[in-house]
Write a protein that holds these residues in place. Structure first.
Motif, mmCIF file in Angstrom:
data_model
loop_
_atom_site.group_PDB
_atom_site.id
_atom_site.type_symbol
_atom_site.label_atom_id
_atom_site.label_comp_id
_atom_site.label_asym_id
_atom_site.label_seq_id
_atom_site.Cartn_x
_atom_site.Cartn_y
_atom_site.Cartn_z
ATOM 1 N N THR A 299 0.825 -1.209 0.000
ATOM 2 C CA THR A 299 0.000 0.000 0.000
ATOM 3 C C THR A 299 0.860 1.260 0.000
ATOM 4 O OG1 THR A 299 -0.135 -0.202 2.413
ATOM 5 C CG2 THR A 299 -1.963 -1.096 1.118
ATOM 6 N N GLY A 300 2.117 1.142 0.420
ATOM 7 C CA GLY A 300 3.050 2.265 0.336
ATOM 8 C C GLY A 300 3.733 2.358 -1.008
ATOM 9 N N GLN A 301 3.281 1.546 -1.992
ATOM 10 C CA GLN A 301 3.769 1.540 -3.367
ATOM 11 C C GLN A 301 5.245 1.156 -3.465
ATOM 12 O OE1 GLN A 301 2.683 5.467 -4.719
ATOM 13 N NE2 GLN A 301 0.553 5.148 -4.116
ATOM 14 N N ILE A 302 5.675 0.257 -2.573
ATOM 15 C CA ILE A 302 7.006 -0.328 -2.661
ATOM 16 C C ILE A 302 6.888 -1.654 -3.408
ATOM 17 C CG2 ILE A 302 8.974 -1.254 -1.388
ATOM 18 C CD1 ILE A 302 8.718 1.737 -1.122
ATOM 19 N N VAL A 303 7.648 -1.832 -4.467
ATOM 20 C CA VAL A 303 7.600 -3.072 -5.248
ATOM 21 C C VAL A 303 8.353 -4.153 -4.479
ATOM 22 C CG1 VAL A 303 8.186 -4.179 -7.437
ATOM 23 C CG2 VAL A 303 7.486 -1.781 -7.401
ATOM 24 N N VAL A 304 7.682 -5.252 -4.192
ATOM 25 C CA VAL A 304 8.298 -6.337 -3.416
ATOM 26 C C VAL A 304 8.567 -7.573 -4.272
ATOM 27 C CG1 VAL A 304 7.422 -5.580 -1.183
ATOM 28 C CG2 VAL A 304 5.988 -7.022 -2.645
ATOM 29 N N ALA A 305 8.141 -7.570 -5.525
ATOM 30 C CA ALA A 305 8.476 -8.657 -6.451
ATOM 31 C C ALA A 305 8.305 -8.126 -7.865
ATOM 32 C CB ALA A 305 7.606 -9.887 -6.229
ATOM 33 N N ALA A 306 9.195 -8.517 -8.764
ATOM 34 C CA ALA A 306 9.143 -8.059 -10.157
ATOM 35 C C ALA A 306 9.654 -9.174 -11.052
ATOM 36 C CB ALA A 306 9.981 -6.795 -10.339
ATOM 37 N N GLU A 307 8.823 -9.597 -11.982
ATOM 38 C CA GLU A 307 9.189 -10.673 -12.900
ATOM 39 C C GLU A 307 8.700 -10.307 -14.296
ATOM 40 O OE1 GLU A 307 10.915 -13.306 -11.795
ATOM 41 O OE2 GLU A 307 10.753 -12.738 -9.684
ATOM 42 N N ALA A 308 9.533 -10.547 -15.306
ATOM 43 C CA ALA A 308 9.131 -10.357 -16.699
ATOM 44 C C ALA A 308 8.772 -11.702 -17.297
ATOM 45 C CB ALA A 308 10.248 -9.706 -17.502
ATOM 46 N N THR A 309 7.646 -11.768 -18.004
ATOM 47 C CA THR A 309 7.170 -13.026 -18.574
ATOM 48 C C THR A 309 6.841 -12.826 -20.049
ATOM 49 O OG1 THR A 309 4.822 -12.636 -18.101
ATOM 50 C CG2 THR A 309 6.162 -13.597 -16.337
ATOM 51 N N ALA A 310 6.792 -13.947 -20.759
ATOM 52 C CA ALA A 310 6.479 -13.904 -22.190
ATOM 53 C C ALA A 310 5.112 -14.500 -22.486
ATOM 54 C CB ALA A 310 7.557 -14.642 -22.985
ATOM 55 N N THR A 311 4.253 -14.579 -21.473
ATOM 56 C CA THR A 311 2.898 -15.084 -21.668
ATOM 57 C C THR A 311 1.904 -13.935 -21.523
ATOM 58 O OG1 THR A 311 2.758 -15.676 -19.319
ATOM 59 C CG2 THR A 311 3.442 -17.394 -20.843
ATOM 60 N N THR A 312 0.856 -13.960 -22.329
ATOM 61 C CA THR A 312 -0.086 -12.847 -22.331
ATOM 62 C C THR A 312 -1.109 -12.936 -21.207
ATOM 63 O OG1 THR A 312 -1.530 -14.042 -23.864
ATOM 64 C CG2 THR A 312 0.144 -12.628 -24.829
ATOM 65 N N ASN A 313 -1.351 -14.133 -20.685
ATOM 66 C CA ASN A 313 -2.374 -14.344 -19.661
ATOM 67 C C ASN A 313 -1.768 -14.162 -18.271
ATOM 68 O OD1 ASN A 313 -4.587 -15.127 -18.168
ATOM 69 N ND2 ASN A 313 -5.042 -16.905 -19.423
ATOM 70 N N ASP A 314 -2.498 -13.481 -17.386
ATOM 71 C CA ASP A 314 -2.009 -13.256 -16.024
ATOM 72 C C ASP A 314 -2.235 -14.451 -15.100
ATOM 73 O OD1 ASP A 314 -1.052 -10.686 -16.449
ATOM 74 O OD2 ASP A 314 -2.966 -9.739 -15.987
ATOM 75 N N GLN A 315 -3.183 -15.313 -15.437
ATOM 76 C CA GLN A 315 -3.583 -16.379 -14.515
ATOM 77 C C GLN A 315 -2.431 -17.253 -14.024
ATOM 78 O OE1 GLN A 315 -6.669 -18.508 -16.564
ATOM 79 N NE2 GLN A 315 -8.227 -16.942 -16.190
ATOM 80 N N PRO A 316 -1.492 -17.686 -14.905
ATOM 81 C CA PRO A 316 -0.443 -18.592 -14.411
ATOM 82 C C PRO A 316 0.561 -17.943 -13.475
ATOM 83 C CG PRO A 316 -0.650 -18.674 -16.820
ATOM 84 C CD PRO A 316 -1.410 -17.489 -16.351
ATOM 85 N N HIS A 317 0.502 -16.625 -13.315
ATOM 86 C CA HIS A 317 1.563 -15.930 -12.582
ATOM 87 C C HIS A 317 1.193 -15.565 -11.147
ATOM 88 C CE1 HIS A 317 3.391 -15.807 -16.462
ATOM 89 N NE2 HIS A 317 2.493 -14.984 -16.957
ATOM 90 N N PHE A 318 -0.036 -15.865 -10.730
ATOM 91 C CA PHE A 318 -0.418 -15.464 -9.378
ATOM 92 C C PHE A 318 0.399 -16.209 -8.326
ATOM 93 C CE2 PHE A 318 -2.918 -16.011 -5.493
ATOM 94 C CZ PHE A 318 -3.117 -14.689 -5.151
ATOM 95 N N LEU A 319 0.412 -17.528 -8.405
ATOM 96 C CA LEU A 319 1.145 -18.313 -7.408
ATOM 97 C C LEU A 319 2.649 -18.048 -7.445
ATOM 98 C CD1 LEU A 319 1.000 -20.370 -5.161
ATOM 99 C CD2 LEU A 319 1.067 -22.199 -6.851
ATOM 100 N N PRO A 320 3.315 -18.002 -8.629
ATOM 101 C CA PRO A 320 4.743 -17.657 -8.636
ATOM 102 C C PRO A 320 5.042 -16.277 -8.050
ATOM 103 C CG PRO A 320 4.124 -18.662 -10.717
ATOM 104 C CD PRO A 320 2.855 -18.426 -9.967
ATOM 105 N N MET A 321 4.172 -15.308 -8.318
ATOM 106 C CA MET A 321 4.404 -13.967 -7.772
ATOM 107 C C MET A 321 4.209 -13.955 -6.261
ATOM 108 S SD MET A 321 5.457 -11.832 -10.013
ATOM 109 C CE MET A 321 5.163 -10.295 -9.148
ATOM 110 N N ALA A 322 3.181 -14.647 -5.772
ATOM 111 C CA ALA A 322 2.960 -14.709 -4.322
ATOM 112 C C ALA A 322 4.144 -15.390 -3.631
ATOM 113 C CB ALA A 322 1.668 -15.456 -4.021
ATOM 114 N N THR A 323 4.669 -16.439 -4.245
ATOM 115 C CA THR A 323 5.843 -17.119 -3.690
ATOM 116 C C THR A 323 7.057 -16.212 -3.706
ATOM 117 O OG1 THR A 323 4.971 -19.242 -4.485
ATOM 118 C CG2 THR A 323 7.304 -19.152 -3.903
#
Length: 548
Positions: A299-323
């Protein structure tokens, strides 16, 4: 004595903050890339080069040539570089050589934010944004075109070799004279190009893809990328299905692939400039050639994870980003964990909504097909009945009802059959109704066809219900209803409202203030490093603006 360059700027200038931050970072990985025996050419101090790179991205500069110009003309750049002037080729090589170490700085700067008390992980928002690649949309080619062009190179080489052998007997002297002329011309061209351009830039492409001379290598890379993508032809899909069934020891649920569907699928393409990039649809601008850049912010707008992907759909990235968020916070010394992960409907799946990530999960749900269209009223059904009996054409019925003939055809198929009007549900059966029926199917007491007729749902829906009853996966409808109930809770509603104010300003700052709308480098590893770098810069600027 000449004045110190540090006297050229006020004490609170961003340049001094960048220098002080770099002095606190562990740059051992940068220094480890160089020889320690004193042999070889001299290099610029990696800490100075890293400070120049960070300051350049903080001020919206990513071109190595423009950075080289700034090191001559801009006082702040000269202060950061201690009045040294590395050229654009040196800057580009440094950025490419140390891309892994540069990506690793993200965690160190996040650790500084944790120490400064800027990281409150009570709510972490996950979202993605589309960033253009350093490649043209028009450089995409089909497999046949790539193979044909590659074969053309081979034929050209063979014809040149044959021509050389045929003429060698009688034209040896002429060939030597021609060779001397060609070499003299090449030397003149090289001299002119050196005077105009200096050294080549070298920052857009990895070595194996760089320049027109290596076009064949880039075409091969594009073909390799096509091979790595999941094949969509009928035979391959059936082979994959048979392999999965053999591994699981049972038949897969859901409809099997069909030949006509495989034929209708669009042929796969690869980009000859950046084979890792993809054609990505955007909401307002059609499509772009680019990457899907994922980020998680507090909420303080600090980025705590950043990953670049080559897939257009966001669905597969929720669990990897949370991890990744949990791991990054632990490495940065934040021991309180995450309170809740929030994400928009682009991340919704039954699996994402029910997964265990050590925190509350709040994801907006997508509307099911049952909610998209209400059942037509009696007057419309009467018109559709005439269409079903052949008394009225679909186009004429569309004119009468004020709708498209496509709508008339779809509704007629849905609500009418060969025996007249069907008893069609206007809402999906509740779990209390369908679970006992599907349990009978699981015990072998009822056929799928009988269950389908009793519940008036499709075969695909029956298979999904059966998977839930067997305990193999949570039913999407049940998971959706549970998430909707969770989001309706007043406390969770307030938590979810923080999503847009947490992650959207991050993307706004990166794209508008830092002017980062296109990657400067190519290939997924290079793009990942650059995305981490720009998110590091975002956190660095938040750290500078934090109250003392």
């Amino acid at each position: 004595m000449p004045p110190s360059v540090r006297e050229w700027l006020p004490e609170d200038h961003l340049a001094f903050f960048v220098l002080d931050t770099v002095a606190e970072l562990d740059l051992a990985e940068f220094f480890a890339a160089y020889r320690t025996d004193g042999r070889g050419g001299s290099v610029y101090d990696p800490s100075m080069m890293m400070a120049v790179l960070l300051y350049a991205y903080c001020t919206g500069e990513r071109s190595s040539r423009r950075v080289e110009r700034r090191l001559v003309e801009d006082v702040a750049y000269r202060v950061v570089a201690a009045n040294q002037r590395p050229d654009h080729a040196t800057i580009a090589r440094f950025r490419a050589r140390h891309q892994g170490a540069i990506a690793g700085l993200f965690g160190q700067v996040l650790g500084l934010c944790v120490k400064a008390g800027l990281v409150d992980a009570g709510v972490v928002a996950i979202d993605g944004t589309k960033i253009a690649a350093n490649a043209s949309f028009f450089a995409n080619r089909k497999r046949d075109a790539l193979s044909k062009e590659l074969a053309g190179f081979a034929e050209a080489n063979e014809s040149q070799d044959a021509a050389g052998l045929a003429g060698s007997a009688g034209l040896a002297e002429a060939a030597k004279a021609a060779a001397r002329a060609i070499l003299d011309e090449a030397a003149a061209v090289d001299e002119a190009e050196d005077a105009e351009h200096g050294e080549s830039r070298g920052d857009e492409l990895p070595a194996q893809w760089a320049g027109g001379r290596d076009r064949r290598a880039r075409i091969r890379a594009a073909l390799d990328e096509l091979e790595s993508q999941k094949a969509r032809d009928y035979e391959t899909r059936m082979a994959e299905r048979a392999k999965k069934e053999a591994e699981r020891g049972r038949k897969l649920t859901g409809p099997a692939p069909k030949k006509d569907t495989a034929r209708r699928s669009r042929p796969r393409r690869a980009n000859t400039t950046d084979p890792h990039s993809r054609i990505i649809a955007t909401a307002s601008k059609g499509v772009l050639q680019g990457y899907n850049a994922q980020a998680a912010a507090t909420t303080g707008q600090i980025v705590v994870a950043a990953e670049a992907t080559a897939t257009t759909n966001d669905q597969p990235h929720f669990l990897p980003m949370a991890t990744a968020v949990a791991e990054n916070l632990t490495d940065a010394g934040h021991g309180d964990g995450v309170g809740a992960f929030v994400a928009d409907a682009g991340y919704w799946t039954a699996a994402n909504g029910t997964t265990g990530v050590g925190a509350e999960v709040l994801i907006a749900t997508k509307k099911s097909s049952w909610r998209k269209a209400d059942k037509p009223d009696d007057d419309k059904l009467a018109v559709l009945a005439k269409v079903n009996r052949g008394e009225l054409s679909q186009r004429k019925a569309g004119e009468i009802l004020g709708v498209s003939h496509t709508w008339v055809g779809d509704m007629t198929k849905r609500y009418f059959g060969s025996d007249g009007q069907r008893i069609t549900r206007s809402a999906e059966p509740e779990p209390a109704e369908w679970i006992p029926v599907i349990e009978q199917v699981a015990r072998g007491e009822m056929s799928k066809r009988a269950a389908r007729d009793e519940l008036t749902v499709s075969d695909t829906r029956i298979n999904a219900m059966l998977v839930h009853v067997r305990g193999e996966a949570t039913d999407p409808a049940i998971a959706r209803k549970a998430m909707d109930n969770k989001l309706a809770d007043p406390g969770n509603t307030e938590l979810y409202k923080k999503r847009s104010s947490s992650i959207e300003p991050v993307f706004g700052n990166i794209k508008h203030n830092l002017r980062f709308r296109r990657f400067a480098r190519r290939s997924l590893p290079a793009v990942h490093s650059e995305w981490r770098l720009i998110c590091t810069v975002h956190n660095l600027l938040k750290l500078q603006a934090a109250p003392a």
